[in-house]
Design a protein around this motif. Structure first.
Motif, PDB file in Angstrom:
ATOM      1  N   MET A 230     141.108 -19.731  -1.616  1.00  0.00           N
ATOM      2  CA  MET A 230     140.107 -19.845  -0.568  1.00  0.00           C
ATOM      3  C   MET A 230     140.183 -21.252   0.014  1.00  0.00           C
ATOM      4  O   MET A 230     140.235 -22.232  -0.706  1.00  0.00           O
ATOM      5  CB  MET A 230     138.722 -19.583  -1.156  1.00  0.00           C
ATOM      6  N   ASN A 231     140.177 -21.321   1.347  1.00  0.00           N
ATOM      7  CA  ASN A 231     140.205 -22.636   1.980  1.00  0.00           C
ATOM      8  C   ASN A 231     138.785 -23.116   2.283  1.00  0.00           C
ATOM      9  O   ASN A 231     137.809 -22.406   2.056  1.00  0.00           O
ATOM     10  CB  ASN A 231     141.083 -22.610   3.241  1.00  0.00           C
ATOM     11  N   ALA A 232     138.682 -24.306   2.811  1.00  0.00           N
ATOM     12  CA  ALA A 232     137.369 -24.911   3.075  1.00  0.00           C
ATOM     13  C   ALA A 232     136.576 -24.114   4.116  1.00  0.00           C
ATOM     14  O   ALA A 232     135.350 -24.000   4.007  1.00  0.00           O
ATOM     15  CB  ALA A 232     137.545 -26.348   3.541  1.00  0.00           C
ATOM     16  N   PHE A 233     137.258 -23.545   5.099  1.00  0.00           N
ATOM     17  CA  PHE A 233     136.558 -22.764   6.122  1.00  0.00           C
ATOM     18  C   PHE A 233     135.960 -21.499   5.521  1.00  0.00           C
ATOM     19  O   PHE A 233     134.819 -21.142   5.803  1.00  0.00           O
ATOM     20  CB  PHE A 233     137.500 -22.396   7.271  1.00  0.00           C
ATOM     21  N   ALA A 234     136.722 -20.812   4.694  1.00  0.00           N
ATOM     22  CA  ALA A 234     136.228 -19.590   4.050  1.00  0.00           C
ATOM     23  C   ALA A 234     135.051 -19.908   3.135  1.00  0.00           C
ATOM     24  O   ALA A 234     134.065 -19.162   3.098  1.00  0.00           O
ATOM     25  CB  ALA A 234     137.343 -18.907   3.272  1.00  0.00           C
ATOM     26  N   ALA A 235     135.122 -21.017   2.416  1.00  0.00           N
ATOM     27  CA  ALA A 235     134.018 -21.419   1.535  1.00  0.00           C
ATOM     28  C   ALA A 235     132.760 -21.723   2.355  1.00  0.00           C
ATOM     29  O   ALA A 235     131.648 -21.345   1.964  1.00  0.00           O
ATOM     30  CB  ALA A 235     134.426 -22.632   0.701  1.00  0.00           C
ATOM     31  N   ALA A 236     132.931 -22.377   3.492  1.00  0.00           N
ATOM     32  CA  ALA A 236     131.784 -22.696   4.348  1.00  0.00           C
ATOM     33  C   ALA A 236     131.161 -21.423   4.933  1.00  0.00           C
ATOM     34  O   ALA A 236     129.928 -21.284   4.976  1.00  0.00           O
ATOM     35  CB  ALA A 236     132.210 -23.637   5.472  1.00  0.00           C
ATOM     36  N   ILE A 237     131.988 -20.485   5.354  1.00  0.00           N
ATOM     37  CA  ILE A 237     131.481 -19.212   5.885  1.00  0.00           C
ATOM     38  C   ILE A 237     130.707 -18.477   4.804  1.00  0.00           C
ATOM     39  O   ILE A 237     129.622 -17.940   5.047  1.00  0.00           O
ATOM     40  CB  ILE A 237     132.639 -18.355   6.431  1.00  0.00           C
ATOM     41  N   ASP A 238     131.244 -18.448   3.587  1.00  0.00           N
ATOM     42  CA  ASP A 238     130.543 -17.780   2.486  1.00  0.00           C
ATOM     43  C   ASP A 238     129.182 -18.409   2.229  1.00  0.00           C
ATOM     44  O   ASP A 238     128.203 -17.701   1.990  1.00  0.00           O
ATOM     45  CB  ASP A 238     131.394 -17.805   1.211  1.00  0.00           C
ATOM     46  N   LEU A 239     129.099 -19.736   2.305  1.00  0.00           N
ATOM     47  CA  LEU A 239     127.808 -20.411   2.114  1.00  0.00           C
ATOM     48  C   LEU A 239     126.812 -20.008   3.204  1.00  0.00           C
ATOM     49  O   LEU A 239     125.634 -19.788   2.921  1.00  0.00           O
ATOM     50  CB  LEU A 239     127.989 -21.927   2.091  1.00  0.00           C
ATOM     51  N   LEU A 240     127.268 -19.924   4.439  1.00  0.00           N
ATOM     52  CA  LEU A 240     126.377 -19.513   5.534  1.00  0.00           C
ATOM     53  C   LEU A 240     125.861 -18.091   5.322  1.00  0.00           C
ATOM     54  O   LEU A 240     124.679 -17.821   5.515  1.00  0.00           O
ATOM     55  CB  LEU A 240     127.105 -19.594   6.874  1.00  0.00           C
ATOM     56  N   PHE A 241     126.742 -17.190   4.930  1.00  0.00           N
ATOM     57  CA  PHE A 241     126.341 -15.804   4.742  1.00  0.00           C
ATOM     58  C   PHE A 241     125.485 -15.601   3.492  1.00  0.00           C
ATOM     59  O   PHE A 241     124.754 -14.624   3.399  1.00  0.00           O
ATOM     60  CB  PHE A 241     127.561 -14.880   4.730  1.00  0.00           C
ATOM     61  N   GLU A 242     125.572 -16.507   2.541  1.00  0.00           N
ATOM     62  CA  GLU A 242     124.738 -16.423   1.340  1.00  0.00           C
ATOM     63  C   GLU A 242     123.358 -17.052   1.543  1.00  0.00           C
ATOM     64  O   GLU A 242     122.435 -16.787   0.789  1.00  0.00           O
ATOM     65  CB  GLU A 242     125.449 -17.104   0.165  1.00  0.00           C
ATOM     66  N   ASP A 243     123.201 -17.856   2.582  1.00  0.00           N
ATOM     67  CA  ASP A 243     121.934 -18.530   2.858  1.00  0.00           C
ATOM     68  C   ASP A 243     120.897 -17.508   3.335  1.00  0.00           C
ATOM     69  O   ASP A 243     121.097 -16.846   4.355  1.00  0.00           O
ATOM     70  CB  ASP A 243     122.148 -19.595   3.929  1.00  0.00           C
ATOM     71  N   PRO A 244     119.768 -17.379   2.627  1.00  0.00           N
ATOM     72  CA  PRO A 244     118.750 -16.402   3.032  1.00  0.00           C
ATOM     73  C   PRO A 244     118.078 -16.725   4.371  1.00  0.00           C
ATOM     74  O   PRO A 244     117.428 -15.866   4.961  1.00  0.00           O
ATOM     75  CB  PRO A 244     117.742 -16.436   1.884  1.00  0.00           C
ATOM     76  N   ASN A 245     118.222 -17.960   4.857  1.00  0.00           N
ATOM     77  CA  ASN A 245     117.666 -18.330   6.154  1.00  0.00           C
ATOM     78  C   ASN A 245     118.599 -17.976   7.311  1.00  0.00           C
ATOM     79  O   ASN A 245     118.177 -17.971   8.464  1.00  0.00           O
ATOM     80  CB  ASN A 245     117.378 -19.832   6.199  1.00  0.00           C
ATOM     81  N   MET A 246     119.857 -17.695   6.992  1.00  0.00           N
ATOM     82  CA  MET A 246     120.847 -17.410   8.024  1.00  0.00           C
ATOM     83  C   MET A 246     121.226 -15.929   8.085  1.00  0.00           C
ATOM     84  O   MET A 246     121.390 -15.383   9.170  1.00  0.00           O
ATOM     85  CB  MET A 246     122.125 -18.228   7.776  1.00  0.00           C
ATOM     86  N   ALA A 247     121.401 -15.319   6.935  1.00  0.00           N
ATOM     87  CA  ALA A 247     121.922 -13.948   6.889  1.00  0.00           C
ATOM     88  C   ALA A 247     120.958 -13.023   6.151  1.00  0.00           C
ATOM     89  O   ALA A 247     120.110 -13.484   5.384  1.00  0.00           O
ATOM     90  CB  ALA A 247     123.287 -13.938   6.204  1.00  0.00           C
ATOM     91  N   VAL A 248     121.113 -11.730   6.404  1.00  0.00           N
ATOM     92  CA  VAL A 248     120.268 -10.721   5.768  1.00  0.00           C
ATOM     93  C   VAL A 248     121.158  -9.643   5.155  1.00  0.00           C
ATOM     94  O   VAL A 248     122.306  -9.445   5.557  1.00  0.00           O
ATOM     95  CB  VAL A 248     119.289 -10.082   6.768  1.00  0.00           C
ATOM     96  N   ASP A 249     120.596  -8.916   4.190  1.00  0.00           N
ATOM     97  CA  ASP A 249     121.290  -7.771   3.612  1.00  0.00           C
ATOM     98  C   ASP A 249     121.293  -6.625   4.606  1.00  0.00           C
ATOM     99  O   ASP A 249     120.322  -6.416   5.340  1.00  0.00           O
ATOM    100  CB  ASP A 249     120.595  -7.318   2.321  1.00  0.00           C
ATOM    101  N   ALA A 250     122.381  -5.880   4.622  1.00  0.00           N
ATOM    102  CA  ALA A 250     122.509  -4.743   5.536  1.00  0.00           C
ATOM    103  C   ALA A 250     123.428  -3.701   4.920  1.00  0.00           C
ATOM    104  O   ALA A 250     124.078  -3.950   3.901  1.00  0.00           O
ATOM    105  CB  ALA A 250     123.064  -5.218   6.879  1.00  0.00           C
ATOM    106  N   LEU A 251     123.472  -2.541   5.553  1.00  0.00           N
ATOM    107  CA  LEU A 251     124.403  -1.475   5.186  1.00  0.00           C
ATOM    108  C   LEU A 251     125.317  -1.202   6.366  1.00  0.00           C
ATOM    109  O   LEU A 251     124.847  -0.959   7.481  1.00  0.00           O
ATOM    110  CB  LEU A 251     123.662  -0.194   4.814  1.00  0.00           C
ATOM    111  N   TYR A 252     126.607  -1.248   6.120  1.00  0.00           N
ATOM    112  CA  TYR A 252     127.601  -0.961   7.150  1.00  0.00           C
ATOM    113  C   TYR A 252     128.137   0.451   6.934  1.00  0.00           C
ATOM    114  O   TYR A 252     128.477   0.828   5.817  1.00  0.00           O
ATOM    115  CB  TYR A 252     128.750  -1.974   7.077  1.00  0.00           C
ATOM    116  N   ARG A 253     128.207   1.242   8.013  1.00  0.00           N
ATOM    117  CA  ARG A 253     128.732   2.606   7.940  1.00  0.00           C
ATOM    118  C   ARG A 253     129.817   2.789   8.998  1.00  0.00           C
ATOM    119  O   ARG A 253     129.535   2.745  10.198  1.00  0.00           O
ATOM    120  CB  ARG A 253     127.621   3.628   8.165  1.00  0.00           C
ATOM    121  N   ALA A 254     131.041   3.015   8.530  1.00  0.00           N
ATOM    122  CA  ALA A 254     132.143   3.306   9.448  1.00  0.00           C
ATOM    123  C   ALA A 254     131.871   4.646  10.116  1.00  0.00           C
ATOM    124  O   ALA A 254     131.559   5.628   9.442  1.00  0.00           O
ATOM    125  CB  ALA A 254     133.456   3.334   8.694  1.00  0.00           C
ATOM    126  N   GLY A 255     131.934   4.676  11.430  1.00  0.00           N
ATOM    127  CA  GLY A 255     131.679   5.893  12.171  1.00  0.00           C
ATOM    128  C   GLY A 255     130.241   6.356  12.108  1.00  0.00           C
ATOM    129  O   GLY A 255     129.908   7.444  12.549  1.00  0.00           O
TER     130      GLY A 255
END
Length: 104
Positions: A1-26
């Motif tokens: 994992m590079n620094a950019f991927a680690a930073a993106i993961d931190l943003l998506f793990e932050d409860p102030n930035m991202a939320v839980d969801a369900l993705y459905r193909a089609g």
């Protein structure tokens, strides 16, 4: 994992930035749990000689969680269902999908 991927993961793990969801193909099936960053910026639109402001909904998802996403897929956030309305695009590092969502 590079620094950019680690930073993106931190943003998506932050409860102030991202939320839980369900993705459905089609839009079908029980769904895959994902984290989503939901943005709703105003956008300027032109119609003839007129300009007006419209509401938009942009959904960002990690490519690591959703390797392929297409129009017609759905994303459920806190019981609210959204359809992927625009052709999804990836960021420069190919880590995040951005797409426009439409409430169903």
């Amino acid at each position: 994992m590079n620094a950019f991927a680690a930073a993106i993961d931190l943003l998506f793990e932050d409860p102030n930035m991202a939320v839980d969801a369900l993705y459905r193909a089609g839009g079908e099936g029980s769904g895959t749990p994902v984290r989503v960053i939901r943005k709703a910026p105003d956008q300027l639109a032109n119609f003839g000689d007129s300009r007006f402001v419209t509401d938009t909904l942009t959904l960002d998802l990690r490519v690591s969680e959703v390797p392929g996403i297409a129009t017609g897929d759905t994303i459920e956030i806190a019981g609210e269902l959204f359809e992927v309305r625009s052709e999804p695009v990836r960021d420069r590092e190919r880590l995040v999908w951005s797409t426009e969502g439409r409430p169903l």
